[in-house]
Design an enzyme around this catalytic site. Structure first.
Site, mmCIF file in Angstrom:
data_model
loop_
_atom_site.group_PDB
_atom_site.id
_atom_site.type_symbol
_atom_site.label_atom_id
_atom_site.label_comp_id
_atom_site.label_asym_id
_atom_site.label_seq_id
_atom_site.Cartn_x
_atom_site.Cartn_y
_atom_site.Cartn_z
ATOM 1 N N ASP A 55 -75.766 0.841 -3.421
ATOM 2 C CA ASP A 55 -74.937 1.247 -2.287
ATOM 3 C C ASP A 55 -75.662 1.005 -0.978
ATOM 4 O O ASP A 55 -76.822 0.588 -0.959
ATOM 5 C CB ASP A 55 -74.489 2.711 -2.425
ATOM 6 N N LYS A 60 -70.475 1.053 1.219
ATOM 7 C CA LYS A 60 -69.620 0.855 2.384
ATOM 8 C C LYS A 60 -70.261 -0.140 3.335
ATOM 9 O O LYS A 60 -71.462 -0.137 3.548
ATOM 10 C CB LYS A 60 -69.395 2.180 3.122
ATOM 11 N N MET A 119 -75.220 13.528 6.304
ATOM 12 C CA MET A 119 -73.906 12.911 6.560
ATOM 13 C C MET A 119 -73.056 13.780 7.499
ATOM 14 O O MET A 119 -71.848 13.940 7.308
ATOM 15 C CB MET A 119 -73.164 12.683 5.231
#
Length: 509
Positions: free
Chosen positions: A40, A62, A177
């Site tokens: 990732d 992402k 996050m």
């Protein structure tokens, strides 16, 4: 699954917070044998250099705000490849079970009857503050730590984190996050009882060479006056004040310097490690691929009687030294095949490669060039002797001629070819084009020539690097290519090149 077919296994592996040196030994071993690596965006891309050369590398994170695969699609991929008998590494930033959705992937594997293993990693919640000089606990200041996520499942009817209640707890708060909701989260912490002047730190790219740390008060963060950029780890608590005394990474001599390394992949990794230890942000962009040549039958026969047929073996590179001695042990299988054979080497690195086979090097010139090697011999030493010159196809053509003028008989062995390295597994070329660099290091003329072929030019606004050369032959090659050489190492070795960089970096600080 058909009878006799082996079932694969999935490894949920923590990639750590960013510094490649924080990857666990178990994780590195698994990367080396994996058939598939699914990684990732939070995994340090440099870790992919340790992946099996034949492994299929698949990005599932992402990019530019878009998810390459949904979570369910990732789980299905893991199951499918394991059912095919593959060894699958699922490489996840930080620790796979701390806000990494590793638990969900483990559940999917268990439901499908797929064996799996969890390999813990250093979480950014722990690693980033440590590299920023912030102890999460400290006697007399904080005895508790709470780790929370600021990014929850948008499908849940209500948030799980009660930020106001969290504000009523003592100790340090670490938020992962949470940059997009920072003002809102900090406002809730104020409502819960945290003091307005409580210090806050936002650590971006923690543990890496591009680490940035910004500080403010909780009041400033709650008001929106302070913004943090993703990916950042947020630390709230009095321990942030200790950064004034404990900040160590910013004190490293190459902190804030982005350096491009252009050697072969294996050599780049060794040099990159040294530069990272000095604080640099390293972009490993190998320009050379080593292609070993098989020995001819006549050469294998000679290896079996090396001591009888030759007086000296001349080695001009660590790669050549390693290949030559591997051939010796593979063919003869015994150190005694070398007898009283003497070795000469260009440079400390080549001598060190010989020493790894528990052999002594009899001649290393003070100046690490092939010309200096030839000059280090007197005519009476070589007249009538036989020399085995083992090196690459691009070796200095003047060297064997110099030995022949001294009366030696020279047999040249080409052990390997070099060709341009076109792969970019780690994405370092993309970062260079986007961000540029401060310095670029050249350790050979072939590295310079192949770099020119890549034609990599930083984009508008990005830094153009200054070129540093390991020695005169490399400098001449760079100048022929039209590259301005900012400096040449006074000692023509990797140690000298690093010392040259350190000297220039100090002057510019």
């Amino acid at each position: 699954m058909s009878a006799g077919k082996l079932q694969g296994k999935v490894y949920l592996v923590g990639a750590g917070p960013g510094d490649p040196g924080l990857l666990t030994l178990r994780a590195r071993d698994l990367l080396a044998v994996a058939d598939y690596v699914f990684y990732d965006a939070l995994s340090a891309s440099e870790l992919l250099q340790w992946a099996n050369a034949k492994a299929q590398i698949v990005f599932v994170g992402k990019s530019s705000g878009r998810q390459a695969f949904s979570q369910r699609e990732i789980e299905a991929l893991l199951v499918r490849r394991a059912l095919e008998g593959a060894r699958v590494v699922r490489l996840k930033g930080g620790d796979p079970l701390l806000f990494g959705r590793g638990g969900e992937e483990g559940e999917a594997l268990a439901a499908a009857g797929i064996p799996f293993e969890v390999v813990p990693g250093v979480s950014s919640a722990l690693g980033a503050p440590a590299y920023a000089g912030i102890p999460l606990t400290h006697r007399g200041i904080a005895s508790e730590v709470t780790i929370a996520t600021g990014h929850e499942d948008p499908m849940k009817p209500e948030a799980s984190v009660d930020w106001a209640a969290l504000g009523g707890l003592k100790g340090t708060k670490v938020i992962l996050m949470g940059t997009e909701r920072l003002a809102e989260i900090c406002q809730r912490l104020l409502e819960g009882g945290v003091q307005e002047e409580c210090p806050v730190a936002a650590i971006r790219w923690g543990t890496t060479g591009r680490q940035e740390v910004r500080e403010c008060t909780l009041r400033e963060a709650a008001s929106g006056e302070f913004s943090a950029h993703s990916p950042s780890v947020i630390v709230v608590g009095e321990v942030v004040k200790l950064r004034n005394r404990l900040s160590w990474r910013e004190e490293l001599p190459l902190f804030g310097q982005r350096v491009v390394v252009t050697r072969t992949r294996s050599e780049s990794s060794c040099l990159g490690k040294r530069l990272r230890e000095l604080g640099a942000d390293v972009l490993e962009i190998p320009t050379i691929r080593i292609v070993p040549r098989p020995l001819r039958d006549s050469q294998r026969d000679l290896i079996r009687r090396l001591a009888a047929d030759f007086s000296w073996v001349i080695l001009t590179s660590p790669v050549g030294a390693g290949l030559f001695l591997h051939h010796v042990f593979e063919t003869a299988g015994d150190l005694r095949a070398l007898g009283k054979l003497r070795f000469a080497a260009v440079g400390k690195a080549t001598a060190a490669a010989v020493a790894r086979f528990h052999l002594a090097v009899d001649r290393v010139p003070e100046s690490y060039t092939t010309a200096a090697l030839a000059d280090s011999f007197a005519p009476e030493e070589l007249c009538g002797s036989r020399i085995c010159l083992a090196r690459s196809a691009l070796g200095n053509k003047e060297l064997p001629a110099s030995f022949r003028r001294l009366g030696a008989h020279v047999e040249e062995w080409v052990l390997y070819d070099t060709e341009p390295e076109m792969g970019d597994r780690t994405g370092a070329r993309g970062r260079f084009l986007e961000e540029g660099a401060h310095w670029i290091l050249f350790a050979s003329s072939s590295a310079a020539e192949n770099w020119q072929k890549l034609d990599l030019r930083p984009g508008k606004g990005a830094s153009s690097p200054q070129a540093l050369s390991i020695g005169p032959v490399t400098t001449q090659a760079l100048q022929r290519l039209g590259v301005v050489v900012a400096a040449e190492a006074s000692e023509h070795s990797i140690d000298g090149l690093v010392a040259c960089l350190l000297g220039l970096a100090r002057k510019e600080q």
